[in-house]
Motif scaffolding. Structure first.
Motif, short mmCIF file in Angstrom:
data_model
loop_
_atom_site.label_atom_id
_atom_site.label_comp_id
_atom_site.label_asym_id
_atom_site.label_seq_id
_atom_site.Cartn_x
_atom_site.Cartn_y
_atom_site.Cartn_z
N LEU A 381 14.41 11.79 -5.61
CA LEU A 381 15.08 12.39 -6.76
C LEU A 381 14.04 12.92 -7.73
N SER A 382 14.23 14.17 -8.18
CA SER A 382 13.35 14.72 -9.21
C SER A 382 13.66 14.03 -10.55
N PRO A 383 12.77 14.16 -11.55
CA PRO A 383 13.05 13.54 -12.86
C PRO A 383 14.40 13.95 -13.43
N ARG A 384 14.76 15.25 -13.32
CA ARG A 384 16.05 15.70 -13.85
C ARG A 384 17.20 15.07 -13.07
N SER A 385 17.03 14.93 -11.76
CA SER A 385 18.08 14.33 -10.94
C SER A 385 18.25 12.85 -11.29
N GLN A 390 21.69 8.69 -14.44
CA GLN A 390 21.57 7.59 -15.39
C GLN A 390 20.49 6.59 -15.00
N LEU A 391 19.43 7.09 -14.32
CA LEU A 391 18.31 6.23 -13.97
C LEU A 391 17.24 6.33 -15.05
N PRO A 392 16.49 5.27 -15.29
CA PRO A 392 15.41 5.34 -16.29
C PRO A 392 14.33 6.32 -15.85
N ALA A 403 20.68 2.55 -2.28
CA ALA A 403 20.41 2.35 -3.70
C ALA A 403 20.90 3.54 -4.52
N TRP A 404 20.74 4.73 -3.97
CA TRP A 404 21.23 5.93 -4.67
C TRP A 404 22.75 5.90 -4.81
N LEU A 405 23.44 5.48 -3.74
CA LEU A 405 24.90 5.44 -3.79
C LEU A 405 25.40 4.47 -4.87
N GLU A 406 24.58 3.47 -5.20
CA GLU A 406 24.96 2.54 -6.27
C GLU A 406 25.02 3.24 -7.62
N MET A 407 24.32 4.40 -7.74
CA MET A 407 24.30 5.16 -8.99
C MET A 407 25.52 6.08 -9.11
N ILE A 408 26.38 6.09 -8.09
CA ILE A 408 27.56 6.97 -8.05
C ILE A 408 28.80 6.13 -8.30
N CYS A 437 27.60 6.90 -12.38
CA CYS A 437 28.11 5.57 -12.76
C CYS A 437 28.66 5.54 -14.19
N ALA A 438 28.29 6.56 -15.01
CA ALA A 438 28.81 6.64 -16.38
C ALA A 438 30.10 7.43 -16.45
#
Length: 487
Positions: A381-385, A390-392, A403-408, A437-438
């Motif tokens: 994931l790029s910084p913008r992605s 909602q990742l730090p 792990a990425w799917l947990e952010m969805i 996730c938000a």
């Protein structure tokens, strides 16, 4: 009177559909449910024959053999739902004028039939010309006929005189009488009459020659035969490529030169050669070869993948042509060359990837780039992605797909999994709306990237908040986004 097409196929639906299509284009049609019925009932006085290969009573080859025994003069077009190159070659050797794979496109079918009917018209014209020429030659004396045969053999007056044990002056006299009897004034017309009538050339090897003969003139290669011997052909082919091949259509044997075998990692040739061709390329290879055997092309060329000894695939450029025919013009042998174009294909692949990355980047700085390795299931994931999900900011650039799917959003994870699986299977680009996730709705784009062997390797994608305008499409198409329910 409309041209008559004889359809021989055991599949009732194929017979009905083909009959309807041809009738709608003005052809007269007679359809038969099998080879035995066709041989029993058909009146083969005009038109052409569409013949299926695989039939339960008599197959297409058996029908061809029986038609040849009966002296059939109608052109035969073979149709088969089985991409069998060996069967196609055998059909051409038995006299078929063309070969079509079922289901055949309307344009291809109609074009093939027109070529077959043109073949009939040409054959009728040749037979009429032969009959007319033979009738005119009836006016010649036996000696004048010998003189014409000598001219057909490329002999001069002096050579004809020596072969026939005559004086040159006598040959000149008979030649002048021959021209008068035929009512013509130039040699070219006399030769045309002799050729049309099928008059055999006179050479120094004929029994009619004098006791002290001249050596026979050099034999001329038959139409389409190579002017070079096999070794010379091999040297020429290998000087401009990575190797050569020679294919005997009579035995089916394919010989590959040592150079190309070494490149592929084989100590000796593998039979049949078709077993080495990538399944996705076998159809195009067969189409090119069949088109050349049918006389529609002067040569053939095709890019295809061939399996190396280690199981990997080499991209080759294959080109060749018929180099030997028999006296009836039936192909006996083909030869050609193979060039390894694997490096060029890899460079083309890298160029495509660079172009796709550029197109994705041009969507704008507000989009987030991501990349999924299909084999390792690792995601970058790029910084913008990372921000959109909602990742730090200091989160790792690479993570596992899980792990990425947990952010969805939990309600959209299955949708994302399904889209990735569908894209991997079909190779098609995809577009889907999903929530992070938000609960913010994002627009995700993805496109499969294949390696040089055509296998899916990565998915390149972009993520953007819904509502941002997308100034380009993926792969020339813009799929409608699959929406998700608002939370």
């Amino acid at each position: 009177m409309p041209s008559l097409i004889h359809i021989v196929d055991d599949d009732a639906q194929v017979r009905a559909a083909t009959s309807f299509l041809l009738s709608s284009h003005g052809y007269a049609v007679e359809a038969y449910a099998g080879g035995a019925e066709f041989l029993r009932d058909a009146h083969l006085t005009r038109g052409c024959i569409l013949l299926d290969l695989r039939m339960p009573d008599l197959d297409g080859h058996q029908v061809q053999e029986e038609l040849a025994r009966r002296g059939n003069a109608l052109p035969i077009v073979i149709m088969s739902g089985h991409g069998d190159l060996e069967a196609a070659v055998h059909a051409m050797k038995l006299g078929a004028v063309d070969y079509l794979s079922k289901p055949a496109a309307e344009e291809a079918l109609l074009g093939t039939i027109e070529r077959a009917l043109a073949h009939t018209r040409e054959a009728d014209s040749r037979r009429a010309a032969a009959a007319a020429a033979a009738a005119r030659l009836q006016s010649l004396s036996p000696r004048e006929r010998q003189i014409l045969r000598g001219l057909l053999g490329g002999l001069s007056n002096k050579e004809i005189a020596r072969v026939l044990a005559l004086s040159p002056r006598t040959v000149e006299m008979h030649r002048a009488n021959m021209m008068d009897d035929l009512g013509i004034t130039n040699l070219a017309e006399a030769l045309r009459l002799g050729i049309d009538a099928g008059l055999p050339p006179l050479t120094g090897s004929d029994d009619e020659r004098a006791p002290s003969p001249l050596p026979a003139p050099p034999m001329r290669p038959v139409a389409g035969a190579p002017a070079l011997n096999g070794e010379a052909l091999r040297l020429v082919a290998e000087s401009v490529s990575d190797g050569s091949w020679d294919w005997s259509l009579a035995t089916g044997e394919v010989r590959l030169s040592a150079g190309i075998l070494e490149r592929l990692g084989y100590v000796e040739a593998i039979e049949p050669f078709e077993s080495l061709i990538h399944p996705d390329d076998l159809g195009s290879f067969a189409e090119e070869v069949n088109a050349h055997l049918a006389g529609r092309t002067e040569s053939f060329s095709v890019e295809l993948r061939v399996r190396r000894k280690d199981g990997s695939w080499a991209w080759l450029f294959d080109c060749g042509s018929i180099v030997e025919r028999d006296q009836q013009g039936t192909p006996l042998r083909m030869a050609g060359s193979l060039s390894d174009i694997s490096r060029r294909k890899q460079e083309e692949q890298r160029a495509r990837e660079a172009s796709e990355l550029l197109a994705l980047a041009q969507w704008g700085a507000a989009a987030g780039e991501w990349e999924l390795d299909i084999e390792t299931r690792r995601l970058r994931l790029s910084p913008r992605s990372r921000e959109l999900h909602q990742l730090p900011a200091d989160a790792a650039e690479w993570m596992n797909e899980s792990a990425w799917l947990e952010m969805i959003h939990p309600g959209d994870r299955q949708t994302i999994r399904a889209e990735i699986a569908r894209a991997t299977m079909t190779g098609e680009p995809w577009m889907v709306e999903y929530r992070n996730c938000a609960g913010e709705v994002l627009l995700g784009l993805g496109k499969i990237v294949h390696d040089a062997d055509g296998r899916p390797r990565r998915i390149l994608g972009l993520g953007q908040k819904r509502g941002a305008q997308m100034p380009f499409t993926l792969g020339g198409t813009e799929p409608a986004p699959r929406a998700v329910a608002e939370a």
